[in-house]
Design a protein around this motif. Structure first.
Motif, PDB file in Angstrom:
ATOM      1  N   TRP A  97      -3.027  -5.886  -4.429  1.00 54.07           N
ATOM      2  CA  TRP A  97      -3.822  -4.763  -4.183  1.00 54.07           C
ATOM      3  C   TRP A  97      -4.647  -4.262  -5.286  1.00 54.07           C
ATOM      4  CZ3 TRP A  97      -4.721  -2.789   0.229  1.00 54.07           C
ATOM      5  CH2 TRP A  97      -5.146  -1.589   0.404  1.00 54.07           C
ATOM      6  N   MET A  98      -5.159  -5.334  -5.881  1.00 52.07           N
ATOM      7  CA  MET A  98      -6.458  -5.287  -6.941  1.00 52.07           C
ATOM      8  C   MET A  98      -7.286  -6.364  -6.770  1.00 52.07           C
ATOM      9  SD  MET A  98      -4.349  -4.781 -10.616  1.00 52.07           S
ATOM     10  CE  MET A  98      -3.091  -6.124 -10.394  1.00 52.07           C
ATOM     11  N   VAL A  99      -8.429  -6.264  -7.147  1.00 50.38           N
ATOM     12  CA  VAL A  99      -9.590  -7.447  -6.969  1.00 50.38           C
ATOM     13  C   VAL A  99      -9.943  -7.769  -8.534  1.00 50.38           C
ATOM     14  CG1 VAL A  99     -11.796  -7.828  -6.228  1.00 50.38           C
ATOM     15  CG2 VAL A  99     -10.246  -6.394  -4.716  1.00 50.38           C
ATOM     16  N   ASN A 100      -9.509  -8.936  -8.985  1.00 47.12           N
ATOM     17  CA  ASN A 100      -9.995  -9.351 -10.176  1.00 47.12           C
ATOM     18  C   ASN A 100     -10.073 -10.936 -10.227  1.00 47.12           C
ATOM     19  OD1 ASN A 100      -7.189 -10.435 -10.047  1.00 47.12           O
ATOM     20  ND2 ASN A 100      -6.451  -8.467 -10.870  1.00 47.12           N
TER      21      ASN A 100
ATOM     22  N   VAL B  65       0.841  -1.129   0.050  1.00 43.53           N
ATOM     23  CA  VAL B  65      -0.017   0.104   0.015  1.00 43.53           C
ATOM     24  C   VAL B  65       0.934   1.183   0.011  1.00 43.53           C
ATOM     25  CG1 VAL B  65      -1.698  -1.068   1.167  1.00 43.53           C
ATOM     26  CG2 VAL B  65      -0.132  -0.013   2.477  1.00 43.53           C
ATOM     27  N   PRO B  66       0.404   2.458  -0.239  1.00 38.56           N
ATOM     28  CA  PRO B  66       1.134   3.574  -0.175  1.00 38.56           C
ATOM     29  C   PRO B  66       1.810   3.537   1.411  1.00 38.56           C
ATOM     30  CG  PRO B  66      -1.052   4.053  -1.210  1.00 38.56           C
ATOM     31  CD  PRO B  66      -0.968   2.649  -0.771  1.00 38.56           C
ATOM     32  N   GLU B  67       3.120   4.085   1.599  1.00 39.50           N
ATOM     33  CA  GLU B  67       3.829   3.884   2.598  1.00 39.50           C
ATOM     34  C   GLU B  67       3.156   4.932   3.790  1.00 39.50           C
ATOM     35  OE1 GLU B  67       8.134   4.087   2.071  1.00 39.50           O
ATOM     36  OE2 GLU B  67       7.578   3.493  -0.029  1.00 39.50           O
TER      37      GLU B  67
ATOM     38  N   GLY C  42     -11.313  -8.461  -0.611  1.00 42.39           N
ATOM     39  CA  GLY C  42     -11.463  -9.154  -1.885  1.00 42.39           C
ATOM     40  C   GLY C  42      -9.950  -9.578  -2.555  1.00 42.39           C
ATOM     41  N   ASP C  43      -8.961  -8.623  -2.215  1.00 45.52           N
ATOM     42  CA  ASP C  43      -7.804  -9.046  -2.607  1.00 45.52           C
ATOM     43  C   ASP C  43      -6.924 -10.178  -1.986  1.00 45.52           C
ATOM     44  OD1 ASP C  43      -5.288  -8.582  -3.943  1.00 45.52           O
ATOM     45  OD2 ASP C  43      -4.554  -7.129  -2.455  1.00 45.52           O
TER      46      ASP C  43
END
Length: 272
Positions: free
Chosen positions: A215-218, A161-163, A209-210
């Motif tokens: 860091w994506m849900v697919n 994630v962003p730090e 969901g990830d």
């Protein structure tokens, strides 16, 4: 390893504690009995120790070779413990962990032990690193007052994630989040202030969901859940990220929920 660390003429013992981040010093009473071990923080997984007077002050210091962090640590012998009296006393407990006491009223020894077992992070977060997680248990025999500042150097390759979203958790406190923002992303450093000591750990929020931590849900997350539930695949970390319908269990209904969300305009995932 044997050396005279307290200058009394008797050889003491230094032991490298593999699968940890510390070494143990056992002082010799001179009668064949050694005192209780005191641990000192070094790098990850120390596997050998050696002693010599590295700074020329007449006291035997200690160096360790650290297999897990691929470096060496030098512990300079200052006598009387590693936490002297005074204000703004800063100690480097390991290469990645430092502590600053606002006030030390009585000198003592401050140490850290590392474990993969500890309290779970708050809801919506996972620990960094994930497998295995790292918990830092800091203790001190010094008498202190005021605040304590804990600072960690983290590995940016373990962050998803962003730090700025990283958090430092004091896991015996409520609430456990003690992060002082902003996170120093330029130096990969995060700090927090507390008034007591207990297990500390780094955490980051997870995306509902990830389940494969990209860091994506697919569709890859759909496949991951199927493999986990029905083909002995790896467990999602955290497993709550797979409970997208917030039912308390992960099953085929979560697969259907994710497919509906991604491809049929269904509702967004809602994890515990």
């Amino acid at each position: 390893f044997s050396s005279d660390f307290d200058g009394d003429g008797d050889n003491d013992l230094a032991v490298a504690n593999n699968n940890s981040a510390n070494v143990s010093i056992l002082l010799n009473n001179g009668n064949g009995i050694f005192q209780t071990a005191v641990n000192y923080g070094v790098g990850i997984w120390p596997y050998s120790v050696f002693s010599n007077d590295f700074d020329g002050d007449g006291k035997n210091d200690l160096v360790t070779a650290n297999g897990g962090s691929d470096n060496v640590s030098i512990l300079f012998n200052i006598g009387g413990g590693n936490t002297p009296e005074g204000s703004n006393i800063q100690l480097d407990l390991t290469e990645s962990l430092s502590i600053t006491f606002e006030n030390v009223d009585v000198a003592g020894v401050t140490e850290v032990s590392v474990s993969s077992q500890g309290p779970p992070p708050p809801t919506g977060f996972k620990l960094v690193p994930v497998a295995p997680p790292i918990y830092y248990e800091i203790t001190t025999t010094a008498v202190f007052s005021g605040w304590i500042e804990i600072c960690f150097i983290y590995d940016e390759n373990e962050i998803h994630v962003p730090e700025a979203n990283l958090r430092l958790f004091h896991l015996h406190e409520t609430p456990p989040d003690v992060t002082i923002l902003p996170v120093d992303a330029a130096n990969n450093r995060i700090c927090g202030r507390v008034t007591s000591l207990s297990p500390f750990a780094l955490g980051e929020p997870y995306l509902c969901g990830d389940v494969n931590n990209d860091w994506m849900v697919n569709i890859l997350d759909v496949v991951y859940i199927i493999n986990y539930k029905y083909k002995d695949g790896p467990v999602p970390v955290p497993v709550e990220a797979a409970d997208v319908d917030n039912s308390g269990v992960v099953n085929i209904l979560d697969v259907v929920y994710l497919i509906n969300f991604k491809y049929k305009g269904g509702p967004e995932p809602v994890c515990p």
